[in-house]
Every structure is written in C-alpha cells, then in structure tokens.
Design an enzyme around this catalytic site. Structure first.
Site, mmCIF file in Angstrom:
data_model
loop_
_atom_site.group_PDB
_atom_site.id
_atom_site.type_symbol
_atom_site.label_atom_id
_atom_site.label_comp_id
_atom_site.label_asym_id
_atom_site.label_seq_id
_atom_site.Cartn_x
_atom_site.Cartn_y
_atom_site.Cartn_z
ATOM 1 N N PRO A 149 -4.133 2.890 0.670
ATOM 2 C CG PRO A 149 -2.434 1.365 0.177
ATOM 3 C CD PRO A 149 -2.692 2.828 0.429
ATOM 4 C CB CYS A 150 -7.837 1.612 4.182
ATOM 5 S SG CYS A 150 -9.220 2.127 3.156
#
Length: 182
Positions: A149-150
């Site tokens: 989850p950047c």
C-alpha cells in the site's frame, strides 16, 4: 508474503505462467497479475493487463498473461472495498530488487490502514533513516499497488505526493481508510 532481493535465485526465474483478472471498484477498474499460486506480481487501477505486465521486474516477467478467475486475489480487493482493509495484506506478493527496496516494500505492508506515514518514517521503518529518496523510489517502483500500500505514504507536510494511478485515487483510498479507522 514473498518479497525477494536481487541476490535470490528466484530473481532470474520468472513464474511459469502469469494470469490476470479484474474487478470494478469505486475507484475504477482494478486489475491484478498473479501466478498459479495466487502470488501478486503487479496490480493497480487500470483495465490494461499489459500495462501491469511491463511493471514487473524483467527477470520475473513472462511474455504472455492469460485471463482467469481472480480467486483469492480479487476476493481480497472486493473485501477491501467492503470494509476489510487488511484483506490485501493477506495475499502474497512477489517483487524483486535490492535490499533497501525489498525492506521498504515489506515495511509498507505493515503500515496500518488509516495511519499514513511520511517518506521519512518509511525510510526509518525500512532500516535506513537517511534513505528518504529511496523510500520515495520504493513507492514509485512498487508494481503491486493496494497489496503493497504505497498510497499510505505522504510528504512530511501532509500533502499527498505522487501516485501512479492519480491523486484522486490516492485521496479516495486514504479517505476510505481514515473513515474506517475513526
């Protein structure tokens, strides 16, 4: 979770077969590329699996990908949008790079929904507080959006920074996660 370093033997061995599947989400069409075991190689808000295929590190990339039922991979995306924000973190991911990016991708998978971190904090979590630019590179080179989850990384001043799938999608994801965490 599988995150590989440049020194592993698997770096030079692509998956025998890669597949893709997609699902409509409130943020647009989401597509994932994965192997027979359901390990995600690339994913994001696009309806073009070939766009995702080229994001995969060349040593892991295959020439063709075939459309199949998404199984657990797509079920995790559906679960995320239904409120189970941790569902994507249960799906294994295969990306390959050097030690810092590998550590940063692993650290990203530990950042809880609703509690974004700064690039500075991500560098610390990845084991090198001075590698703030490396933390930004980790996000830019992340092929497995949502599963790694950047979107949960923001600038020190709280602004969003960049996101491959656009700031509207990033804002939506962060808003959804903040609302659930409240």
């Amino acid at each position: 979770m599988t995150i590989e370093t440049a020194t592993t033997a698997a770096r030079t061995t692509p998956a025998a077969t890669l597949h893709w599947s997609g699902v409509d989400t409130p943020d647009g069409r989401f597509t994932a590329v994965f192997d027979d075991a359901g390990i995600v190689f690339a994913s994001g808000w696009t309806d073009d699996p070939d766009y995702l295929r080229v994001l995969i590190a060349p040593p892991l990339r295959t020439d063709e990908i075939t459309e199949v039922d998404g199984g657990d991979v797509i079920a995790a995306v559906d679960a995320y949008y239904a409120g189970d924000l941790a569902a994507p973190s249960q799906i294994p991911v295969r990306q390959t790079s050097g030690p810092f990016l590998t550590a940063a991708w692993a650290a990203l998978r530990e950042v809880p929904a609703g509690k974004p971190v700064t690039y500075t904090r991500l560098a610390e979590l990845a084991g090198n507080a001075a590698a703030v630019r490396g933390a930004a590179s980790c996000c830019a080179r992340n092929a497995a959006a949502l599963f790694v989850p950047c979107h949960r990384v923001v600038r020190t001043d709280g602004t969003l920074g960049g996101f491959r799938y656009g700031l509207d999608v990033k804002r939506s994801l962060l808003g959804r996660e903040a609302a659930a965490a409240a």
